[in-house]
Write a protein that holds these residues in place. Structure first.
Motif, PDB file in Angstrom:
ATOM      1  N   UNK A   1       0.875  -1.165   0.000  1.00  0.00           N
ATOM      2  CA  UNK A   1       0.000   0.000   0.000  1.00  0.00           C
ATOM      3  C   UNK A   1       0.909   1.211   0.000  1.00  0.00           C
ATOM      4  N   UNK A   2       0.669   2.170  -0.856  1.00  0.00           N
ATOM      5  CA  UNK A   2       1.535   3.344  -0.918  1.00  0.00           C
ATOM      6  C   UNK A   2       0.932   4.522  -0.160  1.00  0.00           C
ATOM      7  N   UNK A   3      -0.323   4.413   0.270  1.00  0.00           N
ATOM      8  CA  UNK A   3      -1.005   5.571   0.868  1.00  0.00           C
ATOM      9  C   UNK A   3      -1.017   5.580   2.393  1.00  0.00           C
ATOM     10  N   UNK A   4      -1.319   4.451   3.003  1.00  0.00           N
ATOM     11  CA  UNK A   4      -1.753   4.484   4.412  1.00  0.00           C
ATOM     12  C   UNK A   4      -0.641   4.330   5.426  1.00  0.00           C
TER      13      UNK A   4
ATOM     14  N   UNK B   1       5.649   6.254  -7.228  1.00  0.00           N
ATOM     15  CA  UNK B   1       5.258   4.846  -7.278  1.00  0.00           C
ATOM     16  C   UNK B   1       3.850   4.565  -6.740  1.00  0.00           C
TER      17      UNK B   1
ATOM     18  N   UNK C   1       0.224   2.858  -6.598  1.00  0.00           N
ATOM     19  CA  UNK C   1      -0.121   1.470  -6.949  1.00  0.00           C
ATOM     20  C   UNK C   1      -0.815   1.388  -8.307  1.00  0.00           C
TER      21      UNK C   1
ATOM     22  N   UNK D   1       0.943  11.124  -5.718  1.00  0.00           N
ATOM     23  CA  UNK D   1       2.178  11.477  -5.010  1.00  0.00           C
ATOM     24  C   UNK D   1       3.096  12.350  -5.854  1.00  0.00           C
TER      25      UNK D   1
ATOM     26  N   UNK E   1       6.065  13.617  -3.777  1.00  0.00           N
ATOM     27  CA  UNK E   1       5.670  14.022  -2.425  1.00  0.00           C
ATOM     28  C   UNK E   1       6.840  14.579  -1.600  1.00  0.00           C
TER      29      UNK E   1
ATOM     30  N   UNK F   1      -4.051  10.059   8.663  1.00  0.00           N
ATOM     31  CA  UNK F   1      -3.768   9.091   7.598  1.00  0.00           C
ATOM     32  C   UNK F   1      -2.738   9.624   6.623  1.00  0.00           C
TER      33      UNK F   1
ATOM     34  N   UNK G   1       0.645   9.316   8.353  1.00  0.00           N
ATOM     35  CA  UNK G   1       1.120   7.924   8.334  1.00  0.00           C
ATOM     36  C   UNK G   1       1.707   7.562   6.977  1.00  0.00           C
ATOM     37  N   UNK G   2       0.949   7.874   5.933  1.00  0.00           N
ATOM     38  CA  UNK G   2       1.397   7.505   4.591  1.00  0.00           C
ATOM     39  C   UNK G   2       2.673   8.223   4.205  1.00  0.00           C
TER      40      UNK G   2
ATOM     41  N   UNK H   1       6.393   6.550   3.291  1.00  0.00           N
ATOM     42  CA  UNK H   1       7.197   6.839   2.100  1.00  0.00           C
ATOM     43  C   UNK H   1       8.563   7.374   2.493  1.00  0.00           C
TER      44      UNK H   1
ATOM     45  N   UNK I   1       9.912  -1.177  -1.980  1.00  0.00           N
ATOM     46  CA  UNK I   1       8.897  -0.358  -1.325  1.00  0.00           C
ATOM     47  C   UNK I   1       8.523  -1.034  -0.012  1.00  0.00           C
TER      48      UNK I   1
END
Lengths: 165, 816
Positions: A142-145, B192, B194, B248, B362, B684, B687-688, B692, B720
């Motif tokens: 998952x790249x977002x959370x 990157x 998804x 991103x 990002x 959220x 966190x994301x 990254x 990743x």
């Protein structure tokens, strides 16, 4: 010009979410493409097409499998469950409900793969620890959370399943 | 209650759809469309000698094959340079299909259209392109040496050179009691998402109209670009960003070659055409970021106060510069973070290499700037033997100094002027959260167990919500349904929820009645896009203003009908009612009916409204000169400058004494993005971002070999982070409202990732006792640093040694 290269098509029937679904497809048709483009169930997403990201995970006889690494013809002997089979807008399944409550998704692209993976995991381990929950989802990208709310979602889904039984 | 919606952790309205397979991402659209695929260059730098497509013609289902020679008019011109800058003296952009020369592996050379993607790829495999390889420039060092050139007409491979200076840095350095020089580097990574990029185009020959769907961060930009390229009136092109599976940054650049070619082919063939990027394509033909080398020279006093800061850096912009020099400009300005050096100079060179182009990811240059600044802070602390947090606090801009003008020009060409922020309060919270002052005890305890631990810290300021504008449009239907539209796009930020919260709060309607559309040029033709942590600030405020306009109109109409003063009315749960006498009321749906003099009784609301029909005054026009039919509000928000969010992170890491594995034991975030619309969503985002950042600090890099091949262009090889690599993230929020906008908000999208490399480097350095100057860092690299340290090639930190002579960083100023 030589003879055109024409592919042989096969009659393929796969049981998807309890219904037999048929299409005439070449042998190389991936199960992910069969589900998405032949059956029209676009909830299963394709993130890498080499079996690493897990977005395309479906349940094959209840076990999580990467549908991008399986041919549609191969899937004929099995019952396939996709994200569409886990619940509906009016009746979210427990895992879906948990992701909603815990903000377990952002863009939602990887989410179907997590939902199927977690559904299978909770069948095997209905009362996981936080560490086990994290381990269970550690094959999906998952790249977002940042995964934190997905871990919470797994634990909440376990609660919801327990309450329902 | 509707009044509590703003600021509440409201569950996301988009989720039931996304959770049940109801998302509509690019490849979920256009069933039956023809599929496009591309033959891409296998060489990093080569001349195209010949293209032989005859082998492809045998493929059943092939529809068309196009090379550069087939492209007409403006389709054949180089793609636009989106953001020119006077310092970008040698901007170069690519052709939609390579003309004569390719400049990186992955550049599109031939476009194939076929019945489906399998067949299109079959055809691609059968196309033979003959190349004459040219000398390849890979890496910043090679670009600087300029033994070979990426573009023969760009001397030194220098696309841009820019200097900004505040004060006399050389004089300040000479006068400073202490000086240090640091050489630092950050490697390439990439957004990157998804979901890769993708384009679907439908040409309507009867209407002469093009409808375009793109997995983009800007539908208005793509629309205008395609209209211009295809020589179509803007009115005949619409662009819609459907559900987008993450962006991103990489999807803000536009138009990508495929965004021009797919609609061009759709019109030419009069067929629906779709292209969906596969993962390898995304690695080798979308954008990367981050790669920079820095040399920092700093002068400071006995207390560690910054007297002079001189930063020179070299930025790898890849083969082309469609997005200008936004990234290095941001690095050079946002590097300053919460600090106020007495004199600052920043000079950068943006350099061409034969690699994938570089556009914002990002953080957009901030992680590198933050790394340079924060490594410098740690080095100063080490040199003086002062606590690292204390050195930082001595250099903070104080709340009483806000607004604070850094004297530089920011990415938007406007002054870099911080609007607000309470850095001492942020630091105090962070220190308490991570137990900063007690770490010595923890370290001793760990050492007694044979474990090696360290703590790191990093601070940043992030310019968010840059202009020029966004718009909001709100319309109340006679049913009471509230249609909200803003033009920027969504890639998972929960816009359908947060913008509904803003409108529900401002208007006084239930959240369930509000329906938000983003990124659809049919609904809002004027918009900029989603980047630079700007969506909440820009569209949030635009929608608040639009809602206020609509509310005023609703009150005016209702006041007339109910024969009361507007001041006596309130709107609660979608009903306009008299304060203190809620029985005297009418629904907003009824007000909507009344706003339109054409009042067929199609529905119950229209029937109900007739009772309020006023006297039919023959001297008054049905719609007054200063009025419009319909209950709608529309407004734009255009700020004079960016808002500035800030935050501070700390981490505790453990490094394995034998294997050099690096484990993050704790990760703490204090974050201030002003007033929060939805703290659940902000958290959220944090966190994301941190995840990254962890990827960029420990795992992710683009491994190019000397011939320009990207060796790790798959998720098997580009590491990743999975859930097993991302630590539990502890968060705390300050809310210092921005004085610049009606809602007091600042952006939050990028913040999480900005300081992570700096923080992890700081923590590893603290654990190991020698300087960490290059990120990301793998166990192998840490092991190698240990070996060099033990051999005496790498000096110890001052705090790790009794010998004052073995300084980690040179104290003499080394020329760049």
């Amino acid at each position: 010009m030589s003879e055109p290269m024409v592919e042989q098509l096969l009659d393929v029937t796969v049981t998807v979410n309890g219904r037999p679904r048929h299409a005439r497809v070449p042998a190389r048709r991936l199960l992910s493409d069969f589900l998405r483009h032949d059956v029209g169930l676009t909830g299963t997403h394709v993130g890498c097409e080499h079996g690493v990201c897990g977005a395309c995970t479906v349940l094959v006889d209840g076990a999580p499998m990467r549908s991008c690494l399986m041919f549609a013809v191969t899937a004929q002997a099995y019952a396939v469950t996709t994200v569409e089979g886990l619940g509906s807008m009016d009746g979210l399944g427990p895992v879906q409900q948990a992701f909603l409550e815990c903000h377990g998704l952002q863009c939602g692209f990887c989410t179907p793969g997590f939902l199927t993976t977690v559904t299978a995991f909770l069948c095997d381990n209905p009362d996981p620890t936080e560490g086990q929950a994290r381990e269970a989802i550690s094959g999906n990208l998952c790249r977002c959370t940042g995964y934190q709310n997905i871990v919470r979602s797994v634990l909440r889904a376990a609660e919801l399943r327990a309450e329902a039984t | 209650m509707t009044t509590q919606l703003f600021g509440a952790p409201v569950r996301r309205r988009e989720d039931p759809r996304l959770l049940t397979g109801g998302g509509r991402y690019l490849d979920d659209l256009g069933a039956g469309a023809l599929a496009a695929a591309f033959v891409r260059s296998p060489h990093a730098h080569a001349r195209i000698l010949d293209i032989d497509v005859t082998g492809a013609l045998d493929v059943d289902g092939l529809v068309a094959v196009y090379t550069y020679e087939d492209l007409p008019g403006r389709v054949a011109e180089p793609l636009p340079l989106l953001i020119p800058h006077p310092a970008l003296t040698h901007g170069r952009t690519q052709y939609a299909l390579a003309r004569d020369e390719v400049n990186h592996v992955g550049e599109p050379v031939v476009m194939v259209v076929a019945r489906d993607r399998y067949l299109a790829e079959d055809a691609c495999e059968r196309i033979r392109v003959e190349y004459e390889p040219l000398p390849v420039v890979v890496g910043i060092e090679a670009a600087r040496r300029a033994d070979d050139l990426v573009h023969p007409d760009v001397p030194g491979n220098v696309a841009a050179h820019l200097v900004q200076e505040v004060g006399d840095v050389e004089a300040a350095l000479e006068g400073a009691p202490h000086t240090l020089t640091l050489d630092l580097s950050v490697e390439r990574s990439a957004s990157m998402p998804l979901e890769g990029k993708g384009v679907l185009a439908r040409w309507d020959a009867e209407q002469g109209e093009l409808r375009l769907f793109s997995s983009t961060q800007t539908s208005t930009g793509v629309r205008a670009a395609v209209a211009a390229k295809l020589d179509l009136p803007l009115a005949k092109v619409e662009c819609i960003a459907p559900d987008v599976g993450g962006g991103f940054g990489v999807k803000i650049n536009h138009p990508w070659p495929e965004e021009v070619l797919v609609p061009w082919a759709a019109r030419l063939l009069d067929r629906e055409v779709k292209w969906v990027e596969d993962r390898r394509e995304h690695f080798i033909s979308s954008a990367h970021e981050r790669g920079q080398l820095h040399r920092v020279r700093v002068g400071f006093d006995d207390d560690g106060r910054l007297l002079a800061l001189d930063v020179r850096f070299w930025h790898d912009n890849g083969a082309y510069t469609p997005y200008g020099i936004i990234v290095p400009i941001i690095t050079s300005t946002q590097l300053l973070g919460p600090y106020k050096p007495a004199a600052y100079r920043c000079e950068f060179w943006s350099l061409y290499t034969n690699t994938v182009l570089v556009t914002p990811y990002r953080g957009a240059g901030r992680p590198q700037g933050c790394f340079a600044m924060e490594r410098t802070m740690d080095a100063i602390a080490d040199r003086l033997g002062v606590d690292r947090a204390e050195v930082r606090s001595r250099n903070f801009i104080l709340p009483s100094e806000m607004p604070y003008d850094q004297g530089l020009l920011f990415q938007d060409g406007r002054p870099l002027k911080y609007d607000s922020g309470d850095f001492p309060a942020t630091l105090a919270r962070l220190k308490a959260m991570v137990a900063w002052d007690d770490f010595g005890d923890y370290r001793r305890q760990a050492e007694a167990e044979g474990r090696r631990v360290g703590m790191g810290i990093g601070c940043y300021v992030e310019g968010t919500g840059v202009g020029p504008y966004e718009g909001g449009h709100i319309q109340v239907e006679t049913s009471g349904r509230v249609n909200v539209s803003t033009g920027l796009t969504s890639q998972g930020q929960g816009h359908q929820t947060v913008f509904a919260q803003v409108v529900a709060h401002e208007l006084g309607v239930p959240l369930e009645d509000v329906f938000v559309t983003t990124g659809d040029t049919r609904r809002m033709p004027y918009a900029v896009g989603t980047f630079a942590s700007r969506a909440a600030v820009m569209s949030g405020n635009a929608l608040a203003l639009a809602a206020r306009a609509l509310r005023a109109k609703a009150l005016r109409i209702a006041a007339e009908a109910l024969e009361v003063a507007t001041e006596d009315l309130e709107i609660v749960e979608g009903v306009v009612r008299v304060k203190g006498a809620p029985g005297t009321s009418m629904s907003l749906g009824t007000v909507s009916v009344m706003s339109n003099p054409l009042r067929y009784a199609f529905d119950e609301a229209a029937k109900a409204a007739t009772q309020f029909a006023g006297a039919n005054d023959p001297d008054r026009a049905p719609v007054a000169d200063d009025d419009e039919p319909g209950l709608e509000g529309r407004d734009f928000y255009s700020p004079t400058q960016a808002t500035f969010a800030n935050g501070m992170h700390a981490a505790v890491v453990e490094t394995d004494p034998v294997t050099a594995e690096i484990r993050i034991l704790r990760y703490c975030v204090v974050h201030d993005c002003g007033t929060m619309i939805n703290p659940m969503i902000v958290e959220g985002q944090v966190h994301g971002g941190v995840a990254q950042g962890v990827g960029g600090a420990l795992y992710e890099r683009m491994v190019y070999d000397e011939s320009g091949q990207l060796l790790n262009a798959s998720f098997m090889d580009f590491l990743m982070p999975y859930a097993s690599e991302v630590p539990y993230i502890e968060t705390d929020h300050l809310e210092t409202p921005s004085p610049l906008n009606p809602l007091g908000i600042k952006g939050a999208g990028e913040a999480g990732c900005i300081p992570v490399s700096a923080v992890i480097a700081s923590a590893i350095e603290d654990a190991e006792g020698f300087p960490i100057t290059s990120m990301p860092i793998s166990p192998v690299e840490l092991w190698e640093l240990r070996r060099r340290h033990e051999a005496g090639d790498l000096p110890s930190l001052a705090r790790s040694t009794t010998s004052a002579g073995s300084a980690a960083y040179p104290s003499t100023l080394e020329a760049p």
